[in-house]
Design a protein around this motif. Structure first.
Motif, PDB file in Angstrom:
ATOM      1  N   LEU A  90      -5.097 -11.794  -7.932  1.00 15.49           N
ATOM      2  CA  LEU A  90      -4.368 -10.534  -7.838  1.00 15.49           C
ATOM      3  C   LEU A  90      -5.339  -9.376  -7.981  1.00 15.49           C
ATOM      4  O   LEU A  90      -6.288  -9.440  -8.777  1.00 15.49           O
ATOM      5  CB  LEU A  90      -3.301 -10.448  -8.933  1.00 15.49           C
ATOM      6  N   TYR A  91      -5.103  -8.301  -7.196  1.00 17.02           N
ATOM      7  CA  TYR A  91      -5.991  -7.150  -7.214  1.00 17.02           C
ATOM      8  C   TYR A  91      -5.182  -5.864  -7.177  1.00 17.02           C
ATOM      9  O   TYR A  91      -4.107  -5.798  -6.565  1.00 17.02           O
ATOM     10  CB  TYR A  91      -6.941  -7.164  -6.008  1.00 17.02           C
ATOM     11  N   ALA A  92      -5.729  -4.839  -7.815  1.00 16.08           N
ATOM     12  CA  ALA A  92      -5.172  -3.488  -7.744  1.00 16.08           C
ATOM     13  C   ALA A  92      -6.288  -2.538  -7.326  1.00 16.08           C
ATOM     14  O   ALA A  92      -7.417  -2.643  -7.823  1.00 16.08           O
ATOM     15  CB  ALA A  92      -4.589  -3.069  -9.091  1.00 16.08           C
ATOM     16  N   GLU A  93      -5.962  -1.630  -6.408  1.00 10.17           N
ATOM     17  CA  GLU A  93      -6.986  -0.759  -5.816  1.00 10.17           C
ATOM     18  C   GLU A  93      -6.488   0.682  -5.770  1.00 10.17           C
ATOM     19  O   GLU A  93      -5.297   0.939  -5.537  1.00 10.17           O
ATOM     20  CB  GLU A  93      -7.287  -1.252  -4.394  1.00 10.17           C
ATOM     21  N   VAL A  94      -7.392   1.616  -5.994  1.00 14.94           N
ATOM     22  CA  VAL A  94      -7.086   3.029  -5.855  1.00 14.94           C
ATOM     23  C   VAL A  94      -8.234   3.698  -5.116  1.00 14.94           C
ATOM     24  O   VAL A  94      -9.412   3.361  -5.326  1.00 14.94           O
ATOM     25  CB  VAL A  94      -6.857   3.702  -7.233  1.00 14.94           C
ATOM     26  N   SER A  95      -7.915   4.628  -4.218  1.00  4.65           N
ATOM     27  CA  SER A  95      -8.953   5.365  -3.486  1.00  4.65           C
ATOM     28  C   SER A  95      -8.509   6.806  -3.315  1.00  4.65           C
ATOM     29  O   SER A  95      -7.306   7.115  -3.292  1.00  4.65           O
ATOM     30  CB  SER A  95      -9.233   4.725  -2.123  1.00  4.65           C
ATOM     31  N   TYR A  96      -9.490   7.683  -3.188  1.00  6.83           N
ATOM     32  CA  TYR A  96      -9.227   9.123  -3.056  1.00  6.83           C
ATOM     33  C   TYR A  96     -10.175   9.702  -2.021  1.00  6.83           C
ATOM     34  O   TYR A  96     -11.367   9.390  -2.016  1.00  6.83           O
ATOM     35  CB  TYR A  96      -9.427   9.833  -4.403  1.00  6.83           C
ATOM     36  N   ARG A 124       0.838  -1.202   0.000  1.00  7.92           N
ATOM     37  CA  ARG A 124       0.000   0.000   0.000  1.00  7.92           C
ATOM     38  C   ARG A 124       0.872   1.251   0.000  1.00  7.92           C
ATOM     39  O   ARG A 124       1.882   1.312   0.700  1.00  7.92           O
ATOM     40  CB  ARG A 124      -0.929  -0.002   1.211  1.00  7.92           C
ATOM     41  N   LYS A 125       0.463   2.261  -0.756  1.00  6.56           N
ATOM     42  CA  LYS A 125       1.191   3.524  -0.877  1.00  6.56           C
ATOM     43  C   LYS A 125       0.226   4.687  -0.762  1.00  6.56           C
ATOM     44  O   LYS A 125      -0.816   4.718  -1.428  1.00  6.56           O
ATOM     45  CB  LYS A 125       1.903   3.601  -2.244  1.00  6.56           C
ATOM     46  N   LYS A 126       0.563   5.637   0.124  1.00  4.28           N
ATOM     47  CA  LYS A 126      -0.199   6.879   0.244  1.00  4.28           C
ATOM     48  C   LYS A 126       0.606   8.015  -0.368  1.00  4.28           C
ATOM     49  O   LYS A 126       1.832   7.966  -0.421  1.00  4.28           O
ATOM     50  CB  LYS A 126      -0.483   7.198   1.714  1.00  4.28           C
ATOM     51  N   ASN A 127      -0.106   9.057  -0.822  1.00  2.50           N
ATOM     52  CA  ASN A 127       0.614  10.219  -1.313  1.00  2.50           C
ATOM     53  C   ASN A 127       0.926  11.156  -0.152  1.00  2.50           C
ATOM     54  O   ASN A 127       0.463  10.966   0.980  1.00  2.50           O
ATOM     55  CB  ASN A 127      -0.165  10.929  -2.421  1.00  2.50           C
ATOM     56  N   GLN A 128       1.716  12.171  -0.409  1.00  2.00           N
ATOM     57  CA  GLN A 128       2.191  13.040   0.666  1.00  2.00           C
ATOM     58  C   GLN A 128       1.044  13.709   1.404  1.00  2.00           C
ATOM     59  O   GLN A 128       1.066  13.855   2.615  1.00  2.00           O
ATOM     60  CB  GLN A 128       3.138  14.111   0.099  1.00  2.00           C
ATOM     61  N   GLY A 129       0.012  14.107   0.690  1.00  2.00           N
ATOM     62  CA  GLY A 129      -1.132  14.746   1.332  1.00  2.00           C
ATOM     63  C   GLY A 129      -2.123  13.769   1.918  1.00  2.00           C
ATOM     64  O   GLY A 129      -3.133  14.161   2.488  1.00  2.00           O
ATOM     65  N   ARG A 130      -1.864  12.468   1.751  1.00  2.00           N
ATOM     66  CA  ARG A 130      -2.685  11.374   2.276  1.00  2.00           C
ATOM     67  C   ARG A 130      -4.104  11.382   1.700  1.00  2.00           C
ATOM     68  O   ARG A 130      -5.030  10.856   2.302  1.00  2.00           O
ATOM     69  CB  ARG A 130      -2.735  11.407   3.809  1.00  2.00           C
ATOM     70  N   SER A 131      -4.282  11.981   0.558  1.00  4.41           N
ATOM     71  CA  SER A 131      -5.602  11.946  -0.075  1.00  4.41           C
ATOM     72  C   SER A 131      -5.727  10.751  -1.018  1.00  4.41           C
ATOM     73  O   SER A 131      -6.804  10.178  -1.148  1.00  4.41           O
ATOM     74  CB  SER A 131      -5.857  13.252  -0.833  1.00  4.41           C
ATOM     75  N   TRP A 132      -4.622  10.388  -1.688  1.00  2.00           N
ATOM     76  CA  TRP A 132      -4.622   9.235  -2.576  1.00  2.00           C
ATOM     77  C   TRP A 132      -4.032   8.018  -1.875  1.00  2.00           C
ATOM     78  O   TRP A 132      -3.100   8.129  -1.093  1.00  2.00           O
ATOM     79  CB  TRP A 132      -3.788   9.512  -3.835  1.00  2.00           C
ATOM     80  N   GLU A 133      -4.573   6.844  -2.189  1.00  2.00           N
ATOM     81  CA  GLU A 133      -3.970   5.585  -1.753  1.00  2.00           C
ATOM     82  C   GLU A 133      -4.010   4.603  -2.907  1.00  2.00           C
ATOM     83  O   GLU A 133      -5.022   4.487  -3.604  1.00  2.00           O
ATOM     84  CB  GLU A 133      -4.710   4.987  -0.549  1.00  2.00           C
ATOM     85  N   LEU A 134      -2.898   3.907  -3.087  1.00  2.00           N
ATOM     86  CA  LEU A 134      -2.807   2.855  -4.091  1.00  2.00           C
ATOM     87  C   LEU A 134      -2.422   1.562  -3.386  1.00  2.00           C
ATOM     88  O   LEU A 134      -1.630   1.572  -2.439  1.00  2.00           O
ATOM     89  CB  LEU A 134      -1.755   3.198  -5.148  1.00  2.00           C
ATOM     90  N   ALA A 135      -2.964   0.435  -3.832  1.00  2.00           N
ATOM     91  CA  ALA A 135      -2.640  -0.849  -3.214  1.00  2.00           C
ATOM     92  C   ALA A 135      -2.703  -1.952  -4.253  1.00  2.00           C
ATOM     93  O   ALA A 135      -3.515  -1.908  -5.181  1.00  2.00           O
ATOM     94  CB  ALA A 135      -3.600  -1.149  -2.068  1.00  2.00           C
ATOM     95  N   VAL A 136      -1.839  -2.944  -4.086  1.00  2.00           N
ATOM     96  CA  VAL A 136      -1.899  -4.174  -4.871  1.00  2.00           C
ATOM     97  C   VAL A 136      -1.875  -5.334  -3.884  1.00  2.00           C
ATOM     98  O   VAL A 136      -1.184  -5.288  -2.865  1.00  2.00           O
ATOM     99  CB  VAL A 136      -0.737  -4.284  -5.879  1.00  2.00           C
TER     100      VAL A 136
END
Length: 712
Positions: free
Chosen positions: A703-709, A662-674
């Motif tokens: 396998l899954y890929a996920e994005v959230s905002y 899982r990876k968050k962006n600096q502002g913690r608004s975006w998250e990406l996960a596999v």
């Protein structure tokens, strides 16, 4: 505002204050240990604000995370450590870390709980402590304290897929809960708590794509408008199911069977909810539906690539809270709920050519029902007596079930003269229209005997219009001295009401109901310990023994090939569950658990089949870089015995490994996960019904890929 950091507090200010204390304590382990050993209390090492009343920052909260608050154990908020039950709380953060897509994946980390496929449909079910009989799951599933039930089978609908985006936490009680929740809180209680406006805190958008043509999307919004808090959720899931879950042979004759072929496990699921709350009102609208649900191994253990199941579920709950009404310390909450269900099934029970050609298009059944359940109750708590918290609950429920059916056969496997015929409102219907009424009353007293000692006693009375009454008590003694140890001695009884299908199923060629069934009953004794020498280290051990009577199982009748629901002698079991949690560093969290049980039938003392006897779980969450985290889950299941009448080869143990990055962006608004589920693509099987020669193969690697905002 917080006097230490200046943050404007909206909810739970005391737990916010505790967080400051936790950080201070975390940086001074030796001082904490010394205070516990020599001073007898953590208060001795650190000064608390003089103007904070002691009863507002109870000593019981010193080692408590905000997520460890339970409501399922007592019916009101209670620290998990002091609750009169053995419980596990799974938080939204933990669900996200492990990459779970449904609660069924998240629940595998609970010691003693196993999720397995039902024997006759594409549906998950629960086994707790080896309790797994017939079609009844013996586990009560709640959503925000309200039961989620399929009207026909009496437990969680097999169509309920329980996505996780809107879940704040999952409370799991292992052991009886009928003294508070009534019917079906038998082996345990699973309470799904959804997110409120503060927990959503703006708008969330997300999506996921993965193996087996799977995709999902969700949108959430939570905000306060004037005096009302509003929380909205919308989710959609679709999957084709794993095409490699093969069945080599089934219950159909080889000449007409679809086997070898795969289990039909695809479905489409849609869920929406709207939650409104102010100082007094709580209003909850919830709707979900499944479309084109596959039939798994087939309703009669014959593969059915054509059949499907559609299910719709509507629930409305409204309650109003009166505080300090009539007496100081008295709180009353009248509640009304309405549930509407609509189920439609389209089965090809046996393939074309069945019956020596008597069914050229196959044996076809299309059962369905509409159900309306009305429940009104009033719950009250009273804390006006020093050292006591009294709770009572009284109510009435009415269920109205109307059945429909279209089919081309009668109760003797004989083709109907008119072919596919609507038999609704005739003697050939699979279950007659049924009304069921229930009255209930419960009382509970939590008595704080002295510092560190809490005694809880409760009793619940239930009366059903079709099978009679039952009374279920509970007793619990919790000792939590001013040291990092809590001890619990617990006793409780519970019951599972016979479902409508178990009592009234008729005109079925292979399975019949029985109208004079008694409810299942269980008595459970538990001894539990929780030890936390450091704030980063917590361990729990629970020992249990239970004795079940009148277990409802599917047993053969004197007619060859025809089975019937019937009460049996029951089973008894003993075992233990151990779990440990260690925040090794600020970046690394480790969790592990092991459960062992031995369950025996009371009639012949043979081992109970189908349920696992041993389970091991390990999880590691490592924040290896700023804004990056990797989570590993290992689940090992073993000791699954076959029933004494099943002479097939022994079922093997199996291990699944899951991985999520899982990876968050600096502002913690975006998250990406596999995520990778069953990373090493291990082949594993669960027990199948004897009429099916093949056991059920579990899902392979996915396998899954996920994005959230998130934005405010």
């Amino acid at each position: 505002p917080c006097r230490q950091c200046g943050e404007q507090l909206i909810i739970k200010p005391l737990l916010h204050l505790y967080e400051h204390r936790r950080i201070a304590l975390k940086n001074s382990h030796l001082a904490l240990i010394a205070s516990l050993m020599f001073c007898g209390s953590a208060h001795a090492a650190y000064d608390f604000p003089e103007d904070l009343p002691e009863d507002e920052f109870a000593e019981e909260n010193m080692f408590l995370d905000e997520e460890d608050i339970l409501i399922s154990a007592t019916g009101y908020s209670k620290p998990s450590r002091l609750a009169p039950s053995v419980a596990t709380v799974i938080t939204a953060a933990e669900i996200k870390e492990m990459g779970a897509t449904t609660i069924f994946e998240a629940l595998e980390q609970v010691p003693g709980l196993h999720v397995y496929p039902m024997w006759n449909l594409n549906a998950p079910a629960f086994s707790i402590r080896g309790i797994q009989t017939g079609q009844g799951q013996e586990v009560l599933v709640l959503r925000n304290g309200q039961p989620i039930k399929d009207s026909g089978v009496g437990n969680m609908p097999g169509s309920f897929r329980a996505p996780v985006a809107n879940i704040a936490r999952i409370e799991v009680i292992r052991g009886p809960g009928s003294a508070v929740h009534g019917a079906d809180a038998f082996a345990g209680v699973i309470n799904i708590i959804t997110k409120d406006a503060h927990e959503i805190d703006g708008t969330n958008l997300g999506g996921r794509m993965g193996s087996f043509n799977s995709n999902s999307a969700w949108v959430q919004h939570g905000k306060k408008y004037e005096d009302w808090e509003v929380a909205f959720n919308l989710e959609h899931i679709r999957t084709g199911g794993d095409p490699d879950r093969m069945v080599d042979a089934d219950a159909a004759a080889p000449a007409i069977s679809y086997a070898p072929d795969h289990l039909e496990t695809g479905y489409e699921y849609f869920e929406t909810s709207l939650y409104l709350r102010n100082d007094n009102w709580d209003i909850d609208f919830w709707h979900w539906q499944q479309r084109d649900g596959g039939t798994g191994p087939g309703i009669a253990q014959a593969l059915d690539p054509v059949g499907n199941e559609d299910f719709q579920y509507y629930q409305f709950d409204i309650s109003y809270t009166f505080k300090n009404l009539l007496l100081p310390g008295l709180e009353l909450m009248p509640n009304f709920s309405y549930v509407y269900q609509d189920m439609q099934r389209n089965f090809v029970i046996f393939p074309p050519g069945f019956g020596g050609g008597a069914y050229p298009n196959g044996m076809i059944g299309k059962p369905g029902f509409e159900d309306r359940t009305y429940t009104a109750n009033i719950t009250g708590t009273y804390s006006g007596f020093e050292g006591h918290t009294l709770r009572f609950d009284a109510g009435y429920s009415r269920q109205e079930m109307d059945t429909i059916e279209i089919k081309n056969f009668d109760e003797n496997f004989a083709p109907l003269i008119g072919g596919i015929t609507d038999v609704t409102d005739t003697a050939l219907i699979y279950t007659p229209d049924t009304d069921r009424e229930r009255h209930f009353l419960s009382v509970q007293d939590e008595w704080r005997i002295s510092k560190g000692w809490i005694f809880t006693a409760g009793l619940r009375y239930d009366h059903y219009s079709d099978f009679g009454e039952t009374i279920n008590p509970r007793l619990a003694l919790v000792w939590s001295p001013p040291m990092p140890l809590t001890t619990k001695l617990l006793y409780g009884s519970a019951f599972r009401a016979p479902s409508i299908s178990e009592m009234y199923l008729q005109n079925n060629p292979v399975l019949l109901g029985k109208t004079d069934l008694d409810p299942e009953t269980i008595d459970t004794l538990e001894l539990a310990f929780e030890y936390f020498p450091l704030l980063e280290l917590n361990s729990r051990l629970s020992l249990f023994y239970y004795d079940m009577d009148d277990t409802i199982e599917i047993v053969p009748t004197t007619t060859p090939g025809v089975n019937q629901y019937n009460n049996t002698a029951g089973q008894r079991a003993y075992g233990f569950e151990f779990e440990i949690e260690w925040d090794a560093t600020n970046e690394l969290e480790l969790r592990s658990s092991f459960a062992w049980s031995r369950a025996e039938r009371k009639d012949d003392e043979s081992r109970v089949g189908k349920a696992p006897g041993r389970e091991f779980h390990f999880a590691a969450n490592w924040k290896f870089m700023p804004l990056w985290a990797i989570n590993t889950q290992v689940n090992w299941v073993g000791g699954i015995k076959r029933p004494s009448n099943d002479t097939r080869d022994k079922l093997g143990n199996f291990t699944f490994v899951d991985l999520t990055l899982r990876k968050k962006n600096q502002g913690r608004s975006w998250e990406l996960a596999v995520s990778a589920k069953n990373l090493f693509d291990r082949q594993a099987f669960e027990w199948s019904d004897l009429t099916n020669p093949s056991d059920y193969e579990l899902q392979g690697r996915s396998l899954y890929a996920e994005v959230s905002y998130h934005f405010r």
